[in-house]
Write an enzyme that holds these catalytic residues in place. Structure first.
Site, short mmCIF file in Angstrom:
data_model
loop_
_atom_site.label_atom_id
_atom_site.label_comp_id
_atom_site.label_asym_id
_atom_site.label_seq_id
_atom_site.Cartn_x
_atom_site.Cartn_y
_atom_site.Cartn_z
N GLY A 1 0.77 -1.24 0.00
CA GLY A 1 0.00 0.00 0.00
C GLY A 1 0.80 1.29 0.00
O GLY A 1 0.27 2.33 0.39
N ASN B 1 1.73 3.10 -2.55
CA ASN B 1 1.08 4.04 -3.47
C ASN B 1 -0.21 4.57 -2.88
O ASN B 1 -0.51 5.77 -2.97
CB ASN B 1 0.80 3.37 -4.82
N LEU C 1 -4.72 -6.94 -7.38
CA LEU C 1 -4.26 -8.08 -8.19
C LEU C 1 -5.37 -8.94 -8.77
O LEU C 1 -5.10 -10.01 -9.31
CB LEU C 1 -3.29 -8.95 -7.36
N ILE D 1 -10.80 -6.54 -12.67
CA ILE D 1 -12.05 -5.83 -12.40
C ILE D 1 -13.13 -6.40 -13.33
O ILE D 1 -12.95 -6.43 -14.54
CB ILE D 1 -11.90 -4.32 -12.63
N ASN E 1 -5.47 2.72 -13.30
CA ASN E 1 -4.54 1.75 -12.73
C ASN E 1 -3.11 2.21 -12.99
O ASN E 1 -2.83 2.90 -13.97
CB ASN E 1 -4.77 0.39 -13.40
N HIS F 1 0.70 0.65 -13.66
CA HIS F 1 1.41 -0.59 -13.99
C HIS F 1 2.90 -0.30 -13.95
O HIS F 1 3.34 0.74 -14.48
CB HIS F 1 0.99 -1.08 -15.39
N ASP G 1 -4.52 -4.36 -18.44
CA ASP G 1 -3.47 -3.46 -18.99
C ASP G 1 -3.72 -3.06 -20.44
O ASP G 1 -2.78 -2.90 -21.22
CB ASP G 1 -2.10 -4.16 -18.88
N GLU H 1 6.58 5.99 -9.25
CA GLU H 1 5.15 5.89 -8.95
C GLU H 1 4.77 6.91 -7.89
O GLU H 1 3.76 7.63 -8.00
CB GLU H 1 4.81 4.47 -8.46
N1 LIG Z 1 -10.29 -5.29 -15.92
C1 LIG Z 1 -9.05 -4.96 -15.44
N2 LIG Z 1 -8.71 -5.31 -14.17
C2 LIG Z 1 -7.48 -5.00 -13.68
C3 LIG Z 1 -6.54 -4.31 -14.49
C4 LIG Z 1 -6.94 -3.94 -15.83
O1 LIG Z 1 -6.16 -3.29 -16.58
N3 LIG Z 1 -8.19 -4.28 -16.26
N4 LIG Z 1 -5.26 -4.02 -14.01
C5 LIG Z 1 -4.84 -4.86 -12.87
C6 LIG Z 1 -3.49 -4.52 -12.31
N5 LIG Z 1 -2.49 -5.34 -13.03
C7 LIG Z 1 -1.55 -4.70 -13.78
O2 LIG Z 1 -1.41 -3.46 -13.75
C8 LIG Z 1 -2.52 -6.76 -12.92
C9 LIG Z 1 -2.75 -7.32 -11.66
C10 LIG Z 1 -2.80 -8.72 -11.54
C11 LIG Z 1 -2.62 -9.53 -12.67
C12 LIG Z 1 -2.72 -11.02 -12.53
O3 LIG Z 1 -2.25 -11.77 -13.37
N6 LIG Z 1 -3.38 -11.47 -11.44
C13 LIG Z 1 -3.50 -12.92 -11.17
C14 LIG Z 1 -4.04 -13.16 -9.74
C15 LIG Z 1 -3.01 -12.76 -8.70
C16 LIG Z 1 -3.53 -12.97 -7.28
O4 LIG Z 1 -4.74 -13.30 -7.12
O5 LIG Z 1 -2.72 -12.81 -6.34
C17 LIG Z 1 -4.48 -13.56 -12.16
O6 LIG Z 1 -5.38 -12.85 -12.69
O7 LIG Z 1 -4.34 -14.78 -12.34
C18 LIG Z 1 -2.37 -8.97 -13.90
C19 LIG Z 1 -2.30 -7.58 -14.03
C20 LIG Z 1 -5.90 -4.88 -11.79
N7 LIG Z 1 -7.17 -5.32 -12.40
N1 LIG Z 2 0.29 -5.13 -12.53
C1 LIG Z 2 -0.07 -4.55 -11.27
C2 LIG Z 2 1.17 -4.24 -10.47
O1 LIG Z 2 2.17 -4.94 -10.57
N2 LIG Z 2 1.08 -3.18 -9.68
C3 LIG Z 2 2.21 -2.78 -8.91
O2 LIG Z 2 2.09 -3.26 -7.58
C4 LIG Z 2 2.91 -2.42 -6.75
C5 LIG Z 2 2.12 -2.11 -5.50
O3 LIG Z 2 2.98 -1.50 -4.57
P1 LIG Z 2 2.33 -0.81 -3.26
O4 LIG Z 2 1.40 -1.82 -2.65
O5 LIG Z 2 3.53 -0.50 -2.41
O6 LIG Z 2 1.60 0.43 -3.73
C6 LIG Z 2 3.22 -1.15 -7.56
O7 LIG Z 2 4.57 -1.15 -7.99
C7 LIG Z 2 2.30 -1.27 -8.75
O8 LIG Z 2 2.80 -0.68 -9.94
#
Ligand SMILES: Nc1nc2c(c(=O)[nH]1)N[C@@H](CN(C=O)c1ccc(C(=O)N[C@@H](CCC(=O)O)C(=O)O)cc1)CN2
Ligand SMILES: NCC(=O)N[C@@H]1O[C@H](COP(=O)([O-])[O-])[C@@H](O)[C@H]1O
Length: 212
Positions: A28, A30, A101, A104, A118, A120, A161, A190
């Site tokens: 957390g 960010n 993670l 949505i 979001n 990334h 993404d 970030e």
């Molecule tokens: N509809 C959307 N939902 C989310 C997005 C998005 O762009 N569209 N961004 C993500 C954040 N993210 C990258 O920035 C990201 C986070 C997690 C994953 C991922 O592969 N997650 C795993 C599960 C991991 C877990 O449960 O611990 C999975 O889906 O198998 C990819 C990209 C947030 N939501």
């Molecule tokens: N693809 C999603 C992803 O990797 N997000 C990344 O998780 C970290 C969270 O850090 P934080 O909990 O310290 O804010 C951040 O670096 C963010 O870019």
């Protein structure tokens, strides 16, 4: 109907503040920077922290900052209403994903179309998609021999993404970098940019609504 205290109406202007929910799954840092940024803002506030991981560091941050939390579960999130009723009852107008993670779901995307962003930890469209989060991203960047990396802030759509890019910033990949050392450099980017971009996007959204 929420009381004035719940609405946290701005004392001077009497204007109800624009309410943000931050979704996070982990430490957390960010989320904390965004909370600090809006702590004294006249018209915008962080009103809710949404988390899917019991015990996550972001929950302690929320408690210390006096911000309500909502701990969500997979079934109602993915196969139910995406917690849209809870968010709307809390008066949430904008959603910020900060290390959240889960994908949505459509229900939430539709309820908050163009009002979810979001961050990334790479320069999309490279190094994005399913499986690309946290250290996995930095490991892939290093394995590919990239000379630079960075951050991408983007609107959220149905895919990982994939939404329109709002902002990107770059940093060098240094010789001998590890996923941890690169992550640290990315985190600095970030923390420097995300709160300001969140404010700019919200102010633009408010301006658009006002001129409609
Ligand atoms: N509809 C959307 N939902 C989310 C997005 C998005 O762009 N569209 N961004 C993500 C954040 N993210 C990258 O920035 C990201 C986070 C997690 C994953 C991922 O592969 N997650 C795993 C599960 C991991 C877990 O449960 O611990 C999975 O889906 O198998 C990819 C990209 C947030 N939501
Ligand atoms: N693809 C999603 C992803 O990797 N997000 C990344 O998780 C970290 C969270 O850090 P934080 O909990 O310290 O804010 C951040 O670096 C963010 O870019």
């Amino acid at each position: 109907m929420r009381t004035e205290q719940e609405l946290n109406v701005n004392r001077e202007s009497g204007v109800e503040k624009y309410r943000i929910a931050i979704f996070a799954s982990g430490t957390g840092t960010n989320a904390h920077k965004i909370i600090q940024h809006f702590k004294t803002h006249p018209t915008i506030e962080v009103a809710l922290i949404v988390c899917n991981k019991p015990g996550a560091g972001v929950l302690s941050i929320a408690e210390n900052e006096g911000i309500p939390t909502l701990l969500i579960e997979k079934e109602p999130f993915f196969r139910g209403d995406g917690y849209v009723p809870e968010l709307q009852n809390a008066g949430i107008q904008f959603i910020v994903l900060a290390g959240f993670l889960w994908k949505i779901p459509q229900s939430l995307i539709e309820a908050y179309r163009l009002h979810i962003i979001n961050i990334h930890p790479a320069l999309l469209p490279k190094y994005g998609g399913k499986g690309m989060y946290g250290a996995f991203v930095h490991t892939a960047v290093l394995a590919a021999g990239e000379k630079e990396s960075g951050i991408t802030i983007h609107f959220v759509d149905e895919h990982y993404d994939h939404g329109d890019v709002i902002f990107q910033a770059t940093c060098l990949v240094e010789p001998g970098d590890t996923p941890e050392s690169l992550a640290s450099r990315i985190h600095q980017l970030e923390h420097q940019h995300f709160p300001l971009i969140v404010e700019q996007v919200i102010l633009a959204a408010q301006q658009e609504t006002a001129t409609k």
